[in-house]
Design a protein around this motif. Structure first.
Motif, mmCIF file in Angstrom:
data_model
loop_
_atom_site.group_PDB
_atom_site.id
_atom_site.type_symbol
_atom_site.label_atom_id
_atom_site.label_comp_id
_atom_site.label_asym_id
_atom_site.label_seq_id
_atom_site.Cartn_x
_atom_site.Cartn_y
_atom_site.Cartn_z
ATOM 1 N N ARG A 38 55.735 57.862 -0.182
ATOM 2 C CA ARG A 38 54.861 58.684 -1.035
ATOM 3 C C ARG A 38 53.662 59.218 -0.264
ATOM 4 O O ARG A 38 53.123 60.270 -0.594
ATOM 5 N N THR A 39 53.234 58.495 0.761
ATOM 6 C CA THR A 39 52.068 58.899 1.539
ATOM 7 C C THR A 39 52.404 58.822 3.028
ATOM 8 O O THR A 39 53.428 58.251 3.417
ATOM 9 N N GLY A 40 51.487 59.367 3.834
ATOM 10 C CA GLY A 40 51.673 59.247 5.272
ATOM 11 C C GLY A 40 51.295 60.511 6.010
ATOM 12 O O GLY A 40 50.909 61.520 5.428
ATOM 13 N N MET A 63 55.112 67.875 7.948
ATOM 14 C CA MET A 63 54.351 68.636 6.944
ATOM 15 C C MET A 63 53.649 67.665 6.004
ATOM 16 O O MET A 63 54.284 66.783 5.401
ATOM 17 N N SER A 64 52.354 67.834 5.861
ATOM 18 C CA SER A 64 51.545 66.966 4.996
ATOM 19 C C SER A 64 51.806 67.272 3.522
ATOM 20 O O SER A 64 52.046 68.419 3.140
ATOM 21 N N ASN A 65 51.734 66.225 2.697
ATOM 22 C CA ASN A 65 51.762 66.432 1.238
ATOM 23 C C ASN A 65 50.380 66.233 0.632
ATOM 24 O O ASN A 65 50.235 66.134 -0.593
ATOM 25 N N CYS A 103 59.925 67.299 9.138
ATOM 26 C CA CYS A 103 59.871 66.221 8.142
ATOM 27 C C CYS A 103 58.706 66.466 7.183
ATOM 28 O O CYS A 103 57.572 66.638 7.618
ATOM 29 N N ILE A 104 59.004 66.462 5.888
ATOM 30 C CA ILE A 104 57.975 66.631 4.854
ATOM 31 C C ILE A 104 57.603 65.254 4.319
ATOM 32 O O ILE A 104 58.485 64.476 3.916
ATOM 33 N N ILE A 105 56.320 64.955 4.317
ATOM 34 C CA ILE A 105 55.867 63.679 3.749
ATOM 35 C C ILE A 105 56.155 63.682 2.248
ATOM 36 O O ILE A 105 55.853 64.643 1.534
ATOM 37 N N GLY A 106 56.739 62.602 1.759
ATOM 38 C CA GLY A 106 57.062 62.477 0.337
ATOM 39 C C GLY A 106 58.458 61.922 0.144
ATOM 40 O O GLY A 106 59.275 61.912 1.069
#
Length: 251
Positions: A38-40, A63-65, A103-106
């Protein structure tokens, strides 16, 4: 200007043009992942992958969420992106070698993909597609190249390509500027330079070396021929002059 010098200039121009476009032939696909967390951010993924014995995150881009320092949609280039080297992102070695992995965070197997991130993802994919000359039909998911559910059931390819086509221009200007800065941080190394381009460089250089050698050979041959002709003409004219001398008649 001498022909040989012109050949060298043309060789330098062709090789420079090939090198300038080399990035466009580094990858033949873009592979999208999710972090399943969920985070990172990049630092978290790098630390997690270090436990597997890897010296960097397995992907080229993260990619940050918005769960860490960077805003949602911002990109973090990894070491694999900065020198365009492959990483162990999947079990498919060809996809690892020839694919650019984002890679997308989430966790998008469990949660919907945020609506506010769709323009940012669409723009990132559009810019990567243009930068590396990857057509939309070569934008894939992790699950397309090896057994996995990644990047989750809540991201579908048709929707993602629609975000890329229709929503990319709606990406907030500050996110767009950050993405451009991140994507500009790359540079090829000799180890990751496309192999077929190295062969083309070698072939072009070989052709020009052959042309240079032939040019020098025929230039020297013509020069020797001209010197020989000049010497023969001089000796002939000398005999003619000596034969035309008149001596006084005896009395």
């Amino acid at each position: 200007m001498r022909p040989g010098f012109l050949l060298l200039l043309l060789l330098a121009a062709i090789n420079s043009l090939l090198a300038w476009n080399a990035e466009r032939w580094r990858f033949d696909s873009i592979v999208v992942h999710h972090s399943a967390t969920r985070t990172g951010d990049y630092a978290d993924i790098k630390a997690m992958h270090a436990k597997r014995g890897w010296d960097d995150a397995a992907y080229q881009l993260i990619m940050s969420n918005g769960s860490a320092e960077l805003p949602a949609g911002a990109l973090e280039p990894t070491g694999h992106y900065r020198d365009l080297s492959p990483g162990p992102a999947t079990r498919n070695q060809r996809a690892n070698l020839r694919g650019l992995h984002l890679c997308i965070i989430g966790n998008y197997q469990a949660e919907e993909f945020p609506e506010e991130m769709r323009p940012a993802l669409g723009r990132a994919l559009r810019e990567l597609s243009k930068r590396f000359d990857v057509p939309p039909d070569r934008i894939m998911f992790h699950r397309d190249v090896s057994p996995s559910v990644c990047p989750g059931k809540h991201i579908q390819k048709e929707e993602m390509l629609r975000w890329m086509r229709d929503l990319a221009n709606q990406c907030p200007p500050e996110i767009a500027a950050q993405q451009d800065q991140a994507l500009a941080s790359t540079g090829l190394s000799l180890g990751t330079y496309p192999r077929f381009l190295l062969l083309i460089h070698a072939a072009v250089s070989g052709v020009f070396l052959l042309a240079w050698s032939l040019l020098r050979f025929f230039t020297k041959r013509r020069s020797r021929t001209n010197r020989h002709s000049s010497g023969f003409s001089g000796r002939s004219s000398g005999r003619k002059r000596s034969g035309s001398v008149r001596y006084p008649r005896p009395r």
